[in-house]
Motif scaffolding. Sequence first.
Motif, mmCIF file in Angstrom:
data_model
loop_
_atom_site.group_PDB
_atom_site.id
_atom_site.type_symbol
_atom_site.label_atom_id
_atom_site.label_comp_id
_atom_site.label_asym_id
_atom_site.label_seq_id
_atom_site.Cartn_x
_atom_site.Cartn_y
_atom_site.Cartn_z
ATOM 1 N N SER A 1 -1.478 13.928 7.854
ATOM 2 C CA SER A 1 -0.956 15.001 7.011
ATOM 3 C C SER A 1 0.560 14.857 6.925
ATOM 4 N N GLU A 2 1.030 14.395 5.772
ATOM 5 C CA GLU A 2 2.481 14.233 5.607
ATOM 6 C C GLU A 2 3.171 15.596 5.675
ATOM 7 N N ALA A 3 2.462 16.626 5.242
ATOM 8 C CA ALA A 3 3.049 17.975 5.242
ATOM 9 C C ALA A 3 3.367 18.450 6.661
ATOM 10 N N SER A 4 2.728 17.834 7.664
ATOM 11 C CA SER A 4 2.981 18.259 9.050
ATOM 12 C C SER A 4 4.165 17.539 9.679
ATOM 13 N N VAL A 5 4.715 16.539 9.003
ATOM 14 C CA VAL A 5 5.839 15.793 9.583
ATOM 15 C C VAL A 5 7.061 16.721 9.600
ATOM 16 N N PRO A 6 7.740 16.834 10.750
ATOM 17 C CA PRO A 6 8.908 17.728 10.814
ATOM 18 C C PRO A 6 9.966 17.346 9.775
ATOM 19 N N ARG A 7 10.490 18.369 9.103
ATOM 20 C CA ARG A 7 11.474 18.125 8.034
ATOM 21 C C ARG A 7 12.878 18.088 8.595
ATOM 22 N N THR B 1 11.444 3.498 -9.763
ATOM 23 C CA THR B 1 11.811 4.118 -8.488
ATOM 24 C C THR B 1 10.553 4.588 -7.776
ATOM 25 N N PRO B 2 10.318 4.093 -6.563
ATOM 26 C CA PRO B 2 9.131 4.542 -5.819
ATOM 27 C C PRO B 2 9.316 5.974 -5.307
ATOM 28 N N ALA B 3 8.267 6.541 -4.757
ATOM 29 C CA ALA B 3 8.384 7.841 -4.079
ATOM 30 C C ALA B 3 9.029 7.576 -2.716
ATOM 31 N N TYR B 4 9.773 8.529 -2.216
ATOM 32 C CA TYR B 4 10.427 8.369 -0.916
ATOM 33 C C TYR B 4 9.986 9.447 0.058
ATOM 34 N N SER B 5 9.709 9.026 1.288
ATOM 35 C CA SER B 5 9.437 9.958 2.395
ATOM 36 C C SER B 5 10.241 9.462 3.579
ATOM 37 N N HIS B 6 11.225 10.226 3.979
ATOM 38 C CA HIS B 6 12.031 9.809 5.138
ATOM 39 C C HIS B 6 11.606 10.593 6.375
ATOM 40 N N LEU B 7 11.091 9.838 7.325
ATOM 41 C CA LEU B 7 10.572 10.414 8.573
ATOM 42 C C LEU B 7 11.735 10.719 9.504
ATOM 43 N N PRO B 8 11.602 11.718 10.383
ATOM 44 C CA PRO B 8 12.679 11.922 11.350
ATOM 45 C C PRO B 8 12.905 10.641 12.147
ATOM 46 N N LEU C 1 2.106 9.651 16.879
ATOM 47 C CA LEU C 1 1.485 10.737 16.100
ATOM 48 C C LEU C 1 2.036 12.094 16.525
ATOM 49 N N VAL C 2 2.240 12.249 17.843
ATOM 50 C CA VAL C 2 2.816 13.506 18.337
ATOM 51 C C VAL C 2 4.206 13.673 17.732
ATOM 52 N N PHE C 3 4.982 12.599 17.786
ATOM 53 C CA PHE C 3 6.345 12.649 17.242
ATOM 54 C C PHE C 3 6.326 13.054 15.770
ATOM 55 N N LEU C 4 5.320 12.551 15.045
ATOM 56 C CA LEU C 4 5.234 12.822 13.605
ATOM 57 C C LEU C 4 4.548 14.155 13.292
ATOM 58 N N GLY C 5 4.396 14.989 14.289
ATOM 59 C CA GLY C 5 3.898 16.349 14.076
ATOM 60 C C GLY C 5 2.424 16.437 13.745
ATOM 61 N N GLN C 6 1.655 15.378 14.076
ATOM 62 C CA GLN C 6 0.244 15.354 13.666
ATOM 63 C C GLN C 6 -0.672 16.133 14.620
ATOM 64 N N GLN C 7 -0.132 16.579 15.740
ATOM 65 C CA GLN C 7 -0.920 17.293 16.744
ATOM 66 C C GLN C 7 -2.265 16.632 17.011
ATOM 67 N N PRO C 8 -2.233 15.353 17.387
ATOM 68 C CA PRO C 8 -3.509 14.655 17.624
ATOM 69 C C PRO C 8 -4.200 15.230 18.859
ATOM 70 N N PRO C 9 -5.511 15.357 18.836
ATOM 71 C CA PRO C 9 -6.198 15.812 20.045
ATOM 72 C C PRO C 9 -5.959 14.823 21.182
ATOM 73 N N VAL C 10 -5.940 15.346 22.397
ATOM 74 C CA VAL C 10 -5.637 14.496 23.553
ATOM 75 C C VAL C 10 -6.615 13.319 23.634
ATOM 76 N N ASP C 11 -7.882 13.580 23.281
ATOM 77 C CA ASP C 11 -8.863 12.490 23.469
ATOM 78 C C ASP C 11 -8.694 11.342 22.465
ATOM 79 N N LEU C 12 -7.848 11.532 21.464
ATOM 80 C CA LEU C 12 -7.557 10.414 20.555
ATOM 81 C C LEU C 12 -6.898 9.273 21.338
ATOM 82 N N ALA C 13 -6.187 9.643 22.403
ATOM 83 C CA ALA C 13 -5.473 8.651 23.212
ATOM 84 C C ALA C 13 -6.423 7.810 24.054
#
Length: 313
Positions: A294-300, A227-234, A266-278
């Motif tokens: 950071s997986e820990a930053s993904v909204p639960r 069984t693999p590890a599971y991470s379900h994104l919003p 990235l914004v959707f995934l809660g990563q708070q990317p700096p604007v200049d990344l765009a």
Amino acid sequence: MTPTAVPNSTRIRPRGRFAPSPTGPLHFGSLVAAVGSYLSAKAQGGEWLVRMEDLDPPREMKGAADDILRTLEAYGFEWDGAVMYQSQRRDAYEAALDVLHHQGAIYGCSCTRREIADSSVQGIEGPIYPGTCRSGVSPGRSVRALRVRTDGVSCEFQDRIQGAQRSQLDSEIGDFVVKRADGFYAYQLAVVVDDAEQRITEIVRGADLLASTARQIHLQRLLGASTPAYSHLPAVLTAPGIKLSKQTGAAALSRRDPVSELHRALVFLGQQPPVDLASLSLNEFWPESIARWSEASVPRCAGMIATKESPIP
Ligand code: GLU
């Protein structure tokens, strides 16, 4: 005696995957799953595979598989190895059905949709099969589909994002189909056989598939697969409870400005990317995003509505 050092080759390298169904072009919802699985694998120095889940021809769109791959390329995703196509994996699915058959884990079912609807209670995903054919089909009836037994099966697992999950398969889902009445293999079977074949160690995908995971773990156990590890994104929603999909009017991803769509993911995934990344080039965007993942930053949560600028939790 000196202890034997564990050779490097026995350490398992993380391996993730993206498994789109070619029912239409990639849209923002599928991009979020691609980005989450890619960044998770790459941030751990792992590999990322692409598998085309083209096992349901009635739902597929001609040309969509190639279109999806071209879009992934245009967005700068780099996959490891050749793309696996489920349409070429019949032998592997039949071999898995043989294994299940020899254990008495599956049985033939002659019931039509209507018969099931008329004689069942609703589970979390439609009617719970009432078990009519569990001890054989009635005389004069022929087998249409194959189902796997779920009597007494419960399953617990820890999702890295959604937390502890528990499912009682018999009362929530019921005996489910592994080979369909139209002769095609069910997603639940194919995904387990292929994740095992591709030695996937982590599955990062949309939370619309969270409820499928217990069925997949049940099949993994029957087939002796790990069984693999599971991470379900919003999941990306258009309105409360409505998943963004081709049916709900999802627009195809444009290939014109991939970095701004990636930034939005990235914004959707809660990563708070700096604007200049765009404003980076694709070549600069990926290493930067991998380093920042950071997986820990993904909204639960199971789903969020995405707006043009940012998601509304
Ligand atoms: N093919 C499925 C989809 O496009 C995803 C399967 C998976 O990630 O397990 O929704």
